[in-house]
Write an enzyme that holds these catalytic residues in place. Structure first.
Site, PDB file in Angstrom:
ATOM      1  N   ASN A  13       0.882  -1.167   0.000  1.00  0.00           N
ATOM      2  CA  ASN A  13       0.000   0.000   0.000  1.00  0.00           C
ATOM      3  C   ASN A  13       0.924   1.223   0.000  1.00  0.00           C
ATOM      4  O   ASN A  13       1.650   1.456   0.979  1.00  0.00           O
ATOM      5  CB  ASN A  13      -0.847  -0.021   1.267  1.00  0.00           C
ATOM      6  CG  ASN A  13      -2.249   0.496   1.115  1.00  0.00           C
ATOM      7  OD1 ASN A  13      -2.975   0.557   2.097  1.00  0.00           O
ATOM      8  ND2 ASN A  13      -2.672   0.888  -0.056  1.00  0.00           N
ATOM      9  N   ASN A  65      -7.268  10.594  -0.722  1.00  0.00           N
ATOM     10  CA  ASN A  65      -7.341   9.418  -1.576  1.00  0.00           C
ATOM     11  C   ASN A  65      -6.700   9.709  -2.928  1.00  0.00           C
ATOM     12  O   ASN A  65      -6.516  10.863  -3.322  1.00  0.00           O
ATOM     13  CB  ASN A  65      -8.798   9.005  -1.792  1.00  0.00           C
ATOM     14  CG  ASN A  65      -9.428   8.408  -0.551  1.00  0.00           C
ATOM     15  OD1 ASN A  65      -8.810   7.617   0.152  1.00  0.00           O
ATOM     16  ND2 ASN A  65     -10.661   8.803  -0.276  1.00  0.00           N
ATOM     17  N   CYS A  74      -6.811   5.899   7.066  1.00  0.00           N
ATOM     18  CA  CYS A  74      -6.079   4.883   6.313  1.00  0.00           C
ATOM     19  C   CYS A  74      -5.090   4.224   7.266  1.00  0.00           C
ATOM     20  O   CYS A  74      -4.180   4.883   7.771  1.00  0.00           O
ATOM     21  CB  CYS A  74      -5.351   5.527   5.134  1.00  0.00           C
ATOM     22  SG  CYS A  74      -4.329   4.384   4.196  1.00  0.00           S
ATOM     23  N   GLY A  75      -5.271   2.931   7.532  1.00  0.00           N
ATOM     24  CA  GLY A  75      -4.439   2.244   8.514  1.00  0.00           C
ATOM     25  C   GLY A  75      -2.990   2.092   8.083  1.00  0.00           C
ATOM     26  O   GLY A  75      -2.064   2.405   8.847  1.00  0.00           O
ATOM     27  N   ASN A  76      -2.761   1.613   6.867  1.00  0.00           N
ATOM     28  CA  ASN A  76      -1.382   1.484   6.398  1.00  0.00           C
ATOM     29  C   ASN A  76      -0.747   2.854   6.198  1.00  0.00           C
ATOM     30  O   ASN A  76       0.451   3.031   6.416  1.00  0.00           O
ATOM     31  CB  ASN A  76      -1.340   0.677   5.098  1.00  0.00           C
ATOM     32  CG  ASN A  76      -1.581  -0.799   5.348  1.00  0.00           C
ATOM     33  OD1 ASN A  76      -1.208  -1.337   6.396  1.00  0.00           O
ATOM     34  ND2 ASN A  76      -2.216  -1.461   4.402  1.00  0.00           N
ATOM     35  N   GLU A 189     -10.739  -0.795  -2.983  1.00  0.00           N
ATOM     36  CA  GLU A 189     -10.804   0.409  -2.153  1.00  0.00           C
ATOM     37  C   GLU A 189     -11.527   1.558  -2.843  1.00  0.00           C
ATOM     38  O   GLU A 189     -11.207   1.907  -3.983  1.00  0.00           O
ATOM     39  CB  GLU A 189      -9.392   0.874  -1.793  1.00  0.00           C
ATOM     40  CG  GLU A 189      -8.758   0.109  -0.652  1.00  0.00           C
ATOM     41  CD  GLU A 189      -7.607   0.879  -0.034  1.00  0.00           C
ATOM     42  OE1 GLU A 189      -7.824   2.037   0.404  1.00  0.00           O
ATOM     43  OE2 GLU A 189      -6.495   0.333   0.015  1.00  0.00           O
ATOM     44  N   CYS A 199      -4.873  -3.102   2.558  1.00  0.00           N
ATOM     45  CA  CYS A 199      -5.719  -2.053   3.138  1.00  0.00           C
ATOM     46  C   CYS A 199      -5.737  -2.271   4.645  1.00  0.00           C
ATOM     47  O   CYS A 199      -6.234  -3.300   5.123  1.00  0.00           O
ATOM     48  CB  CYS A 199      -7.134  -2.119   2.563  1.00  0.00           C
ATOM     49  SG  CYS A 199      -8.272  -0.930   3.320  1.00  0.00           S
TER      50      CYS A 199
END
Length: 261
Positions: A13, A65, A74-76, A189, A199
């Site tokens: 990612n 985005n 967004c976690g990553n 996504e 994700c």
């Protein structure tokens, strides 16, 4: 105006990061972000992040985005911006920062390439047919499937993301298959409007949904394989609320350079 950028990736990612503590980027429009994230005409990335000052925190994460719209959590990306903050000398091994969904705590390894990021607590998991729907900082649809390696994730994910229920606000679509002690996950996504290699909020949603599906409670660790590598989710579940949720995995600097904005 020429500006420095850094390219990071977490399990495939990938993100463009800019140190904006001096407010060099005062305004960036949707078209500019989309062009920067374009893989043919720009740097290329699943999103763009600004690291900014925020009173009471080590920094603030502002996320866009790839389509140019300001995004949800967004976690990553969160793990990558922690590695970026360490690279800049803002933090050492622990941090507290602010993102669009609230406060996040994180810990990074001494080598600086493994990040454990605390996610928001989750209480509500709903059903859409046999699928699970929940919000882990971003909205997610989680569906168990078979033969995931050969599944047409783009077309099936696109159809769900754009159906009558989800078209207006969008949703991330995760297809899940059991994989040893954990799961294999592929995600379409929103905002990227395509499948990504990983994700973070998605694999978090999968781990929680599968714990509910399997009627698990207690302290749970769930390894998850994605196209870009391996991630780990650990959390507590008392049968009602998921808490102490941590998304763990690699975050690495790919390259840095300059671009005109």
């Amino acid at each position: 105006m020429q500006i420095n950028f850094y390219k990071y990736q977490g399990a495939g990612n990938d993100f463009i990061l800019i140190d904006n503590r001096r407010n060099v980027v005062k305004c960036i429009d949707k078209q500019a972000v989309a062009k920067i994230c374009d893989r043919r005409f720009g740097i290329g990335g699943d999103g763009l992040m600004l690291l900014e000052n925020e009173p009471g925190f080590d920094f603030k994460m502002v996320y866009y985005n790839a389509d140019g719209n300001e995004g949800s959590m967004c976690g990553n990306g969160g793990r990558c911006i922690v590695a970026f903050a360490k690279h800049l000398g803002i933090i050492n091994d622990v941090t507290k920062f602010l993102a669009t969904d609230g406060v996040h705590h994180a810990k990074i390894s001494e080598a600086g390439n493994w990040v454990s990021l605390q996610m928001i607590d989750v209480a509500d998991i709903n059903n859409d047919g046999e699928a699970y729907v929940l919000n882990t900082g971003s909205p997610h649809y989680v569906k168990l499937t078979a033969d995931l390696e050969s599944k047409d994730v783009y077309n099936e994910g696109y159809a769900i993301r754009n159906n009558d229920t989800y078209k207006q606000d969008g949703i991330n679509v995760n297809f899940v298959e059991k994989n040893g002690d954990g799961y294999f996950v592929r995600t379409f996504e929103r905002g990227v409007e395509n499948e990504t290699y990983a994700c973070g909020t998605g694999v978090t949603a999968v781990a929680l949904a599968m714990a509910k599906h399997d009627h698990q409670t207690g302290t749970i660790t769930t390894p998850i394989k994605v196209l870009g590598g391996d991630l780990n989710i650990r959390f507590d579940y008392d049968g009602e609320t998921f808490s102490n949720i941590f998304l763990e995995g690699p975050a690495e600097l790919v390259f840095e350079g300059e671009i005109a904005i």
